[in-house]
Motif scaffolding. Sequence first.
Motif, PDB file in Angstrom:
ATOM      1  N   ASN A 142      11.989 -12.814   2.385  1.00  0.00           N
ATOM      2  CA  ASN A 142      10.577 -12.627   2.073  1.00  0.00           C
ATOM      3  C   ASN A 142      10.004 -11.415   2.793  1.00  0.00           C
ATOM      4  O   ASN A 142       9.025 -11.510   3.532  1.00  0.00           O
ATOM      5  CB  ASN A 142       9.780 -13.889   2.447  1.00  0.00           C
ATOM      6  CG  ASN A 142       8.358 -13.856   1.906  1.00  0.00           C
ATOM      7  OD1 ASN A 142       8.095 -13.270   0.865  1.00  0.00           O
ATOM      8  ND2 ASN A 142       7.436 -14.480   2.622  1.00  0.00           N
ATOM      9  N   LEU A 143      10.622 -10.264   2.569  1.00  0.00           N
ATOM     10  CA  LEU A 143      10.119  -9.029   3.176  1.00  0.00           C
ATOM     11  C   LEU A 143       8.950  -8.494   2.356  1.00  0.00           C
ATOM     12  O   LEU A 143       9.069  -8.314   1.143  1.00  0.00           O
ATOM     13  CB  LEU A 143      11.218  -7.963   3.238  1.00  0.00           C
ATOM     14  CG  LEU A 143      12.375  -8.178   4.188  1.00  0.00           C
ATOM     15  CD1 LEU A 143      13.251  -6.936   4.210  1.00  0.00           C
ATOM     16  CD2 LEU A 143      11.899  -8.510   5.581  1.00  0.00           C
ATOM     17  N   PRO A 144       7.813  -8.214   2.991  1.00  0.00           N
ATOM     18  CA  PRO A 144       6.666  -7.676   2.242  1.00  0.00           C
ATOM     19  C   PRO A 144       6.839  -6.189   1.967  1.00  0.00           C
ATOM     20  O   PRO A 144       7.488  -5.467   2.728  1.00  0.00           O
ATOM     21  CB  PRO A 144       5.487  -7.919   3.186  1.00  0.00           C
ATOM     22  CG  PRO A 144       6.107  -7.903   4.552  1.00  0.00           C
ATOM     23  CD  PRO A 144       7.487  -8.473   4.396  1.00  0.00           C
ATOM     24  N   ASP A 145       6.230  -5.733   0.868  1.00  0.00           N
ATOM     25  CA  ASP A 145       6.209  -4.297   0.564  1.00  0.00           C
ATOM     26  C   ASP A 145       5.289  -3.561   1.524  1.00  0.00           C
ATOM     27  O   ASP A 145       5.562  -2.437   1.934  1.00  0.00           O
ATOM     28  CB  ASP A 145       5.719  -4.050  -0.863  1.00  0.00           C
ATOM     29  CG  ASP A 145       6.744  -4.436  -1.909  1.00  0.00           C
ATOM     30  OD1 ASP A 145       7.914  -4.122  -1.725  1.00  0.00           O
ATOM     31  OD2 ASP A 145       6.358  -5.065  -2.903  1.00  0.00           O
ATOM     32  N   GLU A 146       4.167  -4.201   1.855  1.00  0.00           N
ATOM     33  CA  GLU A 146       3.151  -3.562   2.689  1.00  0.00           C
ATOM     34  C   GLU A 146       2.240  -4.629   3.280  1.00  0.00           C
ATOM     35  O   GLU A 146       2.264  -5.799   2.864  1.00  0.00           O
ATOM     36  CB  GLU A 146       2.322  -2.565   1.877  1.00  0.00           C
ATOM     37  CG  GLU A 146       1.573  -3.207   0.730  1.00  0.00           C
ATOM     38  CD  GLU A 146       0.850  -2.209  -0.164  1.00  0.00           C
ATOM     39  OE1 GLU A 146      -0.142  -2.633  -0.814  1.00  0.00           O
ATOM     40  OE2 GLU A 146       1.243  -1.028  -0.208  1.00  0.00           O
ATOM     41  N   ILE A 147       1.431  -4.212   4.231  1.00  0.00           N
ATOM     42  CA  ILE A 147       0.357  -5.042   4.773  1.00  0.00           C
ATOM     43  C   ILE A 147      -0.951  -4.472   4.236  1.00  0.00           C
ATOM     44  O   ILE A 147      -1.234  -3.282   4.406  1.00  0.00           O
ATOM     45  CB  ILE A 147       0.349  -5.018   6.309  1.00  0.00           C
ATOM     46  CG1 ILE A 147       1.635  -5.626   6.860  1.00  0.00           C
ATOM     47  CG2 ILE A 147      -0.864  -5.758   6.856  1.00  0.00           C
ATOM     48  CD1 ILE A 147       1.782  -5.444   8.356  1.00  0.00           C
ATOM     49  N   THR A 148      -1.752  -5.300   3.570  1.00  0.00           N
ATOM     50  CA  THR A 148      -2.997  -4.844   2.965  1.00  0.00           C
ATOM     51  C   THR A 148      -4.178  -5.220   3.854  1.00  0.00           C
ATOM     52  O   THR A 148      -4.319  -6.379   4.249  1.00  0.00           O
ATOM     53  CB  THR A 148      -3.185  -5.455   1.567  1.00  0.00           C
ATOM     54  OG1 THR A 148      -2.073  -5.090   0.744  1.00  0.00           O
ATOM     55  CG2 THR A 148      -4.465  -4.952   0.924  1.00  0.00           C
ATOM     56  N   ILE A 149      -5.012  -4.230   4.152  1.00  0.00           N
ATOM     57  CA  ILE A 149      -6.197  -4.452   4.982  1.00  0.00           C
ATOM     58  C   ILE A 149      -7.440  -4.093   4.183  1.00  0.00           C
ATOM     59  O   ILE A 149      -7.579  -2.953   3.712  1.00  0.00           O
ATOM     60  CB  ILE A 149      -6.131  -3.628   6.281  1.00  0.00           C
ATOM     61  CG1 ILE A 149      -4.940  -4.109   7.130  1.00  0.00           C
ATOM     62  CG2 ILE A 149      -7.425  -3.739   7.061  1.00  0.00           C
ATOM     63  CD1 ILE A 149      -4.763  -3.338   8.415  1.00  0.00           C
ATOM     64  N   ASP A 150      -8.340  -5.058   4.032  1.00  0.00           N
ATOM     65  CA  ASP A 150      -9.571  -4.884   3.264  1.00  0.00           C
ATOM     66  C   ASP A 150     -10.678  -4.356   4.187  1.00  0.00           C
ATOM     67  O   ASP A 150     -10.993  -4.963   5.209  1.00  0.00           O
ATOM     68  CB  ASP A 150      -9.984  -6.227   2.666  1.00  0.00           C
ATOM     69  CG  ASP A 150     -11.084  -6.089   1.625  1.00  0.00           C
ATOM     70  OD1 ASP A 150     -11.714  -5.018   1.558  1.00  0.00           O
ATOM     71  OD2 ASP A 150     -11.299  -7.055   0.877  1.00  0.00           O
ATOM     72  N   LEU A 151     -11.255  -3.213   3.813  1.00  0.00           N
ATOM     73  CA  LEU A 151     -12.293  -2.581   4.633  1.00  0.00           C
ATOM     74  C   LEU A 151     -13.707  -2.989   4.231  1.00  0.00           C
ATOM     75  O   LEU A 151     -14.677  -2.446   4.763  1.00  0.00           O
ATOM     76  CB  LEU A 151     -12.161  -1.061   4.539  1.00  0.00           C
ATOM     77  CG  LEU A 151     -10.852  -0.470   5.077  1.00  0.00           C
ATOM     78  CD1 LEU A 151     -10.791   1.017   4.781  1.00  0.00           C
ATOM     79  CD2 LEU A 151     -10.714  -0.726   6.564  1.00  0.00           C
ATOM     80  N   THR A 152     -13.836  -3.949   3.331  1.00  0.00           N
ATOM     81  CA  THR A 152     -15.156  -4.390   2.879  1.00  0.00           C
ATOM     82  C   THR A 152     -16.028  -4.835   4.061  1.00  0.00           C
ATOM     83  O   THR A 152     -15.602  -5.655   4.883  1.00  0.00           O
ATOM     84  CB  THR A 152     -15.018  -5.557   1.882  1.00  0.00           C
ATOM     85  OG1 THR A 152     -14.262  -5.108   0.740  1.00  0.00           O
ATOM     86  CG2 THR A 152     -16.381  -6.043   1.422  1.00  0.00           C
ATOM     87  N   GLY A 153     -17.235  -4.264   4.124  1.00  0.00           N
ATOM     88  CA  GLY A 153     -18.198  -4.654   5.150  1.00  0.00           C
ATOM     89  C   GLY A 153     -18.002  -4.018   6.510  1.00  0.00           C
ATOM     90  O   GLY A 153     -18.809  -4.251   7.418  1.00  0.00           O
TER      91      GLY A 153
END
Length: 220
Positions: A142-153
């Motif tokens: 279960n290797l992720p492609d990327e880590i997603t960080i939401d900059l909302t707010g």
Amino acid sequence: MAETLALTAERRDRAGKGAARAARREDKVPAVIYGDKKEPTLIKVGSRDVTKLWNTGTLMSTLLDLDVEGDTTRVIARDVQLDPVRDWVIHVDFLRLGKGAKINVMIPVNFINEEASPGIDKDKGVLNVVRHEVELLCPASNLPDEITIDLTGKEIGDSIHISEVTLPEGAKPTITDRDFTIATIAAPTIAPIEDEAPEEPDAPEVENGGDADDADSSDD
């Protein structure tokens, strides 16, 4: 989950510099598969295939189904040696991944929704990325492609720490002794504009000598 790529290889009969040079003359890269409590397997893989993967920058984080003459093994590259002059791949160590294996891998960070960040969109702040990649201990399955960080707010002065990030199931950061920073929203930096003093007009040039009347006068 990260994509698993297929790669073919052939067995090598022996180790040593001579055998490695012979493989390279065949346009092959000598390599070895190790780990999972099994004996190392000497192999050689296509130079073009390995170079293509290396040039993408993802070789060290890509799962590979390595087909060695009909025997397929799940592996990941753990060490790559380059030619010191030509910067070509000349040897690869592949780690054999058994059932339930966990590995350390560098995962890229992707930031989204900058337009929904008041600090960036409204106040013209700057996203200061401290870490473009984060090392995680992940299940090999279960290797992720990327880590997603939401900059909302996010506002100017806000920091984004690893504790705020939703990681894939079973994954955790390899750094556990502190809540490290991944990025911050910094105030805009605008260089001050200095007022330039107006240029003074050049002074009129004065020729040496006296008045014309003086120059023409003579004693009688």
